[in-house]
Design a protein around this motif. Structure first.
Motif, PDB file in Angstrom:
ATOM      1  N   MET A   1      37.613  48.666 -62.846  1.00 34.24           N
ATOM      2  CA  MET A   1      36.310  48.112 -63.133  1.00 34.24           C
ATOM      3  C   MET A   1      35.996  46.935 -62.219  1.00 34.24           C
ATOM      4  O   MET A   1      34.885  46.804 -61.723  1.00 34.24           O
ATOM      5  N   VAL A   2      36.966  46.061 -61.949  1.00 35.71           N
ATOM      6  CA  VAL A   2      36.757  44.919 -61.064  1.00 35.71           C
ATOM      7  C   VAL A   2      36.404  45.402 -59.662  1.00 35.71           C
ATOM      8  O   VAL A   2      35.532  44.843 -59.010  1.00 35.71           O
ATOM      9  N   GLU A   3      37.047  46.481 -59.199  1.00 35.24           N
ATOM     10  CA  GLU A   3      36.757  47.008 -57.868  1.00 35.24           C
ATOM     11  C   GLU A   3      35.299  47.446 -57.757  1.00 35.24           C
ATOM     12  O   GLU A   3      34.642  47.195 -56.759  1.00 35.24           O
TER      13      GLU A   3
ATOM     14  N   GLU B   1      29.786  46.391 -55.909  1.00 31.51           N
ATOM     15  CA  GLU B   1      28.370  46.112 -56.188  1.00 31.51           C
ATOM     16  C   GLU B   1      27.957  44.743 -55.649  1.00 31.51           C
ATOM     17  O   GLU B   1      26.864  44.573 -55.108  1.00 31.51           O
ATOM     18  N   TYR B   2      28.829  43.762 -55.796  1.00 34.23           N
ATOM     19  CA  TYR B   2      28.576  42.412 -55.288  1.00 34.23           C
ATOM     20  C   TYR B   2      28.453  42.431 -53.764  1.00 34.23           C
ATOM     21  O   TYR B   2      27.529  41.837 -53.199  1.00 34.23           O
ATOM     22  N   LEU B   3      29.347  43.133 -53.093  1.00 27.46           N
ATOM     23  CA  LEU B   3      29.284  43.257 -51.639  1.00 27.46           C
ATOM     24  C   LEU B   3      27.966  43.901 -51.208  1.00 27.46           C
ATOM     25  O   LEU B   3      27.309  43.428 -50.273  1.00 27.46           O
ATOM     26  N   LEU B   4      27.554  44.963 -51.886  1.00 26.99           N
ATOM     27  CA  LEU B   4      26.289  45.620 -51.557  1.00 26.99           C
ATOM     28  C   LEU B   4      25.105  44.674 -51.768  1.00 26.99           C
ATOM     29  O   LEU B   4      24.162  44.662 -50.977  1.00 26.99           O
TER      30      LEU B   4
ATOM     31  N   TYR C   1      26.396  35.474 -58.486  1.00 28.48           N
ATOM     32  CA  TYR C   1      26.442  36.936 -58.513  1.00 28.48           C
ATOM     33  C   TYR C   1      27.866  37.478 -58.540  1.00 28.48           C
ATOM     34  O   TYR C   1      28.082  38.634 -58.819  1.00 28.48           O
ATOM     35  N   SER C   2      28.826  36.642 -58.191  1.00 28.66           N
ATOM     36  CA  SER C   2      30.204  37.091 -57.993  1.00 28.66           C
ATOM     37  C   SER C   2      30.866  37.547 -59.287  1.00 28.66           C
ATOM     38  O   SER C   2      30.739  36.892 -60.321  1.00 28.66           O
ATOM     39  N   PRO C   3      31.589  38.660 -59.233  1.00 29.37           N
ATOM     40  CA  PRO C   3      32.330  39.114 -60.410  1.00 29.37           C
ATOM     41  C   PRO C   3      33.636  38.330 -60.599  1.00 29.37           C
ATOM     42  O   PRO C   3      34.319  38.492 -61.593  1.00 29.37           O
ATOM     43  N   PHE C   4      33.956  37.475 -59.639  1.00 25.63           N
ATOM     44  CA  PHE C   4      35.205  36.708 -59.684  1.00 25.63           C
ATOM     45  C   PHE C   4      34.872  35.265 -60.022  1.00 25.63           C
ATOM     46  O   PHE C   4      34.147  34.607 -59.293  1.00 25.63           O
TER      47      PHE C   4
ATOM     48  N   VAL D   1      36.200  35.563 -51.631  1.00 26.43           N
ATOM     49  CA  VAL D   1      36.558  36.195 -50.362  1.00 26.43           C
ATOM     50  C   VAL D   1      35.499  37.183 -49.873  1.00 26.43           C
ATOM     51  O   VAL D   1      35.367  37.417 -48.677  1.00 26.43           O
ATOM     52  N   ILE D   2      34.734  37.748 -50.788  1.00 25.91           N
ATOM     53  CA  ILE D   2      33.672  38.673 -50.377  1.00 25.91           C
ATOM     54  C   ILE D   2      32.562  37.899 -49.694  1.00 25.91           C
ATOM     55  O   ILE D   2      32.121  38.245 -48.596  1.00 25.91           O
ATOM     56  N   LEU D   3      32.102  36.811 -50.318  1.00 28.80           N
ATOM     57  CA  LEU D   3      31.075  35.964 -49.706  1.00 28.80           C
ATOM     58  C   LEU D   3      31.585  35.380 -48.387  1.00 28.80           C
ATOM     59  O   LEU D   3      30.869  35.356 -47.393  1.00 28.80           O
TER      60      LEU D   3
END
Length: 104
Positions: free
Chosen positions: A1-3, A8-11, A50-53, A59-61
């Motif tokens: 689920m986190v993945e 979605e966050y990256l998109l 917006y981050s799920p973390f 690290v995505i941002l």
């Protein structure tokens, strides 16, 4: 689920790349010369929501911003400057304390 949430966050961040670019340019115009970390902190204030973390560095941002900074340097909109403390960025054509002017 986190993945999936991370994907979605990256998109979402990719969809907002133009806005992120404009915010980086505005920040550099206002502040002059900044390190990546200083730019990241400013961007994190807006996009972290917006981050799920909810912990640690986003690290995505960070990855999206590194790509954006590389694109700005390659397009010669932003200069990458080596300093005694690391790399900093500023707008091309803007020396410290100097206004940037563009020919019409």
């Amino acid at each position: 689920m986190v993945e999936m949430a991370g994907k979605e966050y990256l998109l979402k961040l990719r969809a907002e790349q133009e806005q992120i670019k404009n915010e980086i340019l505005k920040l550099l115009h206002e502040k002059g010369q900044l390190s990546f970390q200083e730019i990241y902190i400013n961007m994190e204030r807006k996009y972290r929501t917006y981050s799920p973390f909810s912990y640690g560095q986003d690290v995505i941002l960070e990855g999206v911003m590194k790509n954006q900074m590389s694109a700005l340097v390659n397009k010669r909109e932003v200069m990458e400057i080596s300093t005694g403390t690391g790399v900093e960025y500023r707008l091309v054509g803007k020396e410290k304390g100097q206004e940037v002017t563009h020919a019409a």
